[in-house]
Scaffold this active site. Structure first.
Site, mmCIF file in Angstrom:
data_model
loop_
_atom_site.group_PDB
_atom_site.id
_atom_site.type_symbol
_atom_site.label_atom_id
_atom_site.label_comp_id
_atom_site.label_asym_id
_atom_site.label_seq_id
_atom_site.Cartn_x
_atom_site.Cartn_y
_atom_site.Cartn_z
ATOM 1 N N GLY A 1 0.837 -1.287 -0.112
ATOM 2 C CA GLY A 1 0.018 0.123 0.075
ATOM 3 C C GLY A 1 0.864 1.302 0.013
ATOM 4 O O GLY A 1 0.283 2.421 -0.448
ATOM 5 N N PHE B 1 -13.903 3.116 3.111
ATOM 6 C CA PHE B 1 -12.980 2.343 2.572
ATOM 7 C C PHE B 1 -12.412 3.071 1.260
ATOM 8 O O PHE B 1 -13.336 3.484 0.296
ATOM 9 C CB PHE B 1 -13.324 0.841 2.147
ATOM 10 C CG PHE B 1 -12.360 0.083 1.810
ATOM 11 C CD1 PHE B 1 -11.600 -0.652 2.850
ATOM 12 C CD2 PHE B 1 -11.847 -0.366 0.511
ATOM 13 C CE1 PHE B 1 -10.332 -1.498 2.538
ATOM 14 C CE2 PHE B 1 -10.931 -1.073 0.276
ATOM 15 C CZ PHE B 1 -10.160 -1.649 1.308
ATOM 16 N N VAL B 2 -11.016 3.544 1.325
ATOM 17 C CA VAL B 2 -10.946 4.322 0.353
ATOM 18 C C VAL B 2 -9.562 3.452 -0.920
ATOM 19 O O VAL B 2 -8.877 2.449 -0.194
ATOM 20 C CB VAL B 2 -10.057 5.798 0.837
ATOM 21 C CG1 VAL B 2 -10.983 6.335 1.497
ATOM 22 C CG2 VAL B 2 -8.863 5.233 1.659
ATOM 23 N N ASP C 1 -5.382 -0.248 -2.005
ATOM 24 C CA ASP C 1 -6.203 -1.239 -3.038
ATOM 25 C C ASP C 1 -7.528 -1.631 -2.553
ATOM 26 O O ASP C 1 -7.720 -1.660 -1.212
ATOM 27 C CB ASP C 1 -5.309 -2.492 -3.321
ATOM 28 C CG ASP C 1 -5.254 -3.216 -1.976
ATOM 29 O OD1 ASP C 1 -4.933 -2.987 -1.079
ATOM 30 O OD2 ASP C 1 -5.865 -4.480 -2.116
ATOM 31 N N ASP D 1 -5.397 2.392 10.357
ATOM 32 C CA ASP D 1 -6.973 1.995 10.577
ATOM 33 C C ASP D 1 -6.950 1.457 12.244
ATOM 34 O O ASP D 1 -6.987 2.026 13.040
ATOM 35 C CB ASP D 1 -7.553 0.981 9.577
ATOM 36 C CG ASP D 1 -8.864 0.636 9.842
ATOM 37 O OD1 ASP D 1 -9.659 1.329 10.374
ATOM 38 O OD2 ASP D 1 -9.370 -0.207 8.929
ATOM 39 N N LYS E 1 -7.564 6.785 9.849
ATOM 40 C CA LYS E 1 -8.998 7.052 10.021
ATOM 41 C C LYS E 1 -9.400 7.308 11.297
ATOM 42 O O LYS E 1 -8.463 7.076 12.389
ATOM 43 C CB LYS E 1 -9.525 5.468 9.685
ATOM 44 C CG LYS E 1 -9.704 5.242 8.167
ATOM 45 C CD LYS E 1 -10.205 3.860 7.876
ATOM 46 C CE LYS E 1 -9.965 3.709 6.736
ATOM 47 N NZ LYS E 1 -10.927 2.200 6.154
HETATM 48 P P1 IMP Z 1 -4.653 -1.594 10.179
HETATM 49 O O1 IMP Z 1 -3.880 -2.752 10.602
HETATM 50 O O2 IMP Z 1 -6.134 -2.057 10.584
HETATM 51 O O3 IMP Z 1 -4.097 -0.423 10.829
HETATM 52 O O4 IMP Z 1 -4.772 -1.600 8.671
HETATM 53 C C1 IMP Z 1 -3.931 -0.866 7.800
HETATM 54 C C2 IMP Z 1 -3.758 -1.564 6.466
HETATM 55 O O5 IMP Z 1 -4.951 -1.867 6.258
HETATM 56 C C3 IMP Z 1 -3.156 -0.755 5.364
HETATM 57 O O6 IMP Z 1 -1.937 -0.719 5.597
HETATM 58 C C4 IMP Z 1 -3.984 -1.016 4.454
HETATM 59 O O7 IMP Z 1 -3.298 -1.857 3.574
HETATM 60 C C5 IMP Z 1 -5.260 -1.690 4.871
HETATM 61 N N1 IMP Z 1 -6.337 -0.558 4.763
HETATM 62 C C6 IMP Z 1 -6.935 -0.008 6.057
HETATM 63 N N2 IMP Z 1 -7.935 0.737 5.528
HETATM 64 C C7 IMP Z 1 -8.047 0.824 4.365
HETATM 65 C C8 IMP Z 1 -8.879 1.323 3.328
HETATM 66 O O8 IMP Z 1 -9.634 2.171 3.505
HETATM 67 N N3 IMP Z 1 -8.335 1.018 1.791
HETATM 68 C C9 IMP Z 1 -7.472 0.245 1.617
HETATM 69 N N4 IMP Z 1 -6.900 -0.248 2.448
HETATM 70 C C10 IMP Z 1 -6.857 -0.135 3.733
HETATM 71 MG MG MG Z 2 -1.156 -1.912 3.874
#
Ligand code: IMP
Ligand code: MG
Length: 181
Positions: free
Chosen positions: A45, A154-155, A161, A105, A133
């Site tokens: 990402g 979700f973006v 992606d 997130d 977020k």
């Molecule tokens: P976390 O572990 O929940 O903080 O998620 C982080 C990872 O989830 C990011 O590095 C992204 O790869 C993916 N992710 C979280 N939210 C989104 C979104 O809205 N769109 C696309 N990928 C996301």
């Molecule tokens: Mg990622």
């Protein structure tokens, strides 16, 4: 691809302007650092973000990449404990490390990466994310540099992606809801 996007949240020019500002903030933070910085971009990402960001950073630096998977298949909510898919590609012991990720997130990804890098002896650890977020950002996962605080949607685009698609979309936008079952 354009026709799959419901709404653009940040267009490419706005993103680049913000990345330039982040570059200035990060460069100022490390201005007195004599050793090279080690960037740890989290694949996949962060690829577009890190490519633009490093060209705004007039610092000596190395890159050690790492890939974790947080979403199983086409899910849009993260797994509890992201699996390591690609091991860290360079050393971090005794090095000053800046983690670069696309979006914060739940923080599960960054919590795990931070723990791994500290266990491996990083001399200092900071984190830059392009997007954050709301509400969910946990207090035990500090981020030092944030591009935008984004709505809880979700973006996709600019590296982000859905089911590994849309990373090359130049803006950051929201997919048409019927495309995300
Ligand atoms: P976390 O572990 O929940 O903080 O998620 C982080 C990872 O989830 C990011 O590095 C992204 O790869 C993916 N992710 C979280 N939210 C989104 C979104 O809205 N769109 C696309 N990928 C996301
Ligand atoms: Mg990622």
């Amino acid at each position: 691809m354009d026709s799959d996007i419901d709404r653009i949240l940040y267009d490419h020019d706005r993103i680049l302007g913000r990345v330039r500002e982040l570059g200035r903030d990060i460069a100022a933070h490390y201005a007195d650092l004599e050793a090279p910085l080690t960037l740890v971009p989290i694949l996949s990402g962060s690829i577009i973000f890190v490519a633009d960001l490093i060209r705004e950073l007039p610092l000596k630096m190395r890159i050690a990449m790492l890939q974790l998977s947080s979403y199983p298949g086409t899910a849009t909510s993260p797994a509890q404990d992201p699996a390591t898919l690609i091991e860290l590609t360079g050393p971090v012991s005794g090095r000053h490390v800046l983690i670069v990720d696309d979006i914060l997130d739940t923080g599960n990804t960054l919590r795990r990466v931070r723990r791994m890098l500290l266990d491996r002896g990083a001399a200092s650890l900071r984190t830059a994310v392009l997007l954050r977020k709301p509400n969910k950002a946990p207090t035990d996962v500090p981020v030092d540099f944030v591009g935008f605080d984004v709505e809880d949607l979700f973006v996709v685009g600019y590296g982000l992606d859905y089911n590994d698609l849309y990373r090359n979309y130049p803006h950051i936008g929201v997919l048409r809801p019927e495309l995300m079952p």
